[in-house]
Scaffold this motif. Structure first.
Motif, PDB file in Angstrom:
ATOM      1  N   SER A  67       0.804  -1.220   0.000  1.00 10.30           N
ATOM      2  CA  SER A  67       0.000   0.000   0.000  1.00 10.30           C
ATOM      3  C   SER A  67       0.840   1.275   0.000  1.00 10.30           C
ATOM      4  CB  SER A  67      -0.935   0.013   1.205  1.00 10.30           C
ATOM      5  OG  SER A  67      -0.199  -0.074   2.416  1.00 10.30           O
ATOM      6  N   GLU A  77      -6.268   7.532   2.863  1.00 12.50           N
ATOM      7  CA  GLU A  77      -6.164   6.241   3.543  1.00 12.50           C
ATOM      8  C   GLU A  77      -4.863   6.059   4.304  1.00 12.50           C
ATOM      9  OE1 GLU A  77      -6.955   6.806   0.316  1.00 12.50           O
ATOM     10  OE2 GLU A  77      -6.088   5.247  -0.994  1.00 12.50           O
ATOM     11  N   ASP A  78      -3.942   7.009   4.185  1.00 18.00           N
ATOM     12  CA  ASP A  78      -2.717   6.985   4.992  1.00 18.00           C
ATOM     13  C   ASP A  78      -2.942   7.584   6.372  1.00 18.00           C
ATOM     14  OD1 ASP A  78      -0.934   7.858   2.017  1.00 18.00           O
ATOM     15  OD2 ASP A  78      -1.054   5.871   2.939  1.00 18.00           O
TER      16      ASP A  78
END
Length: 114
Positions: free
Chosen positions: A62, A88-89
């Motif tokens: 990811s 999403e981090d």
């Protein structure tokens, strides 16, 4: 045992960059693989990057190509350069010894949002 101290987290827009630092005590840093982990709300803590004492690195799929882990033996410090950040981090980021955990630090909050 003294835990590490993570710093450098912030609120950043998508596509932005941050550099995290982990000041680790000598007992943790020396002769150990070091890793950066993250934990998002409602999710388990995950390993995102690790580095051996010789500088060999591995990354979670990811973050591959966007994050770079490094270490400075003169400062007992591990860094995580994060580029092209995505929402999403967003997570609290920690450093520790993968699979041989020592006391966890407080972590540093990274929030990616417009």
């Amino acid at each position: 045992q003294v835990p590490p101290v993570e710093s450098g987290g912030d609120l950043v827009q998508p596509g932005g960059s941050l550099r995290l630092s982990c000041a680790a005590p000598a007992y943790m840093f020396k002769n150990n693989v070091m890793g950066w982990f993250r934990q998002a709300p409602g999710k388990q803590r995950e390993l995102v990057a690790r580095i051996t004492t010789g500088g060999i690195t591995n990354y979670a799929d990811s973050v591959k190509g966007r994050f770079t882990i490094s270490r400075d033996a003169t400062k007992n410090t591990v860094y995580l350069q994060m580029n092209s950040l995505k929402p999403e981090d967003t997570a609290v980021y920690y450093c520790n010894v993968p699979f041989n955990y020592r006391p966890w630090g407080q972590g540093t909050q990274v929030t990616v949002s417009s």
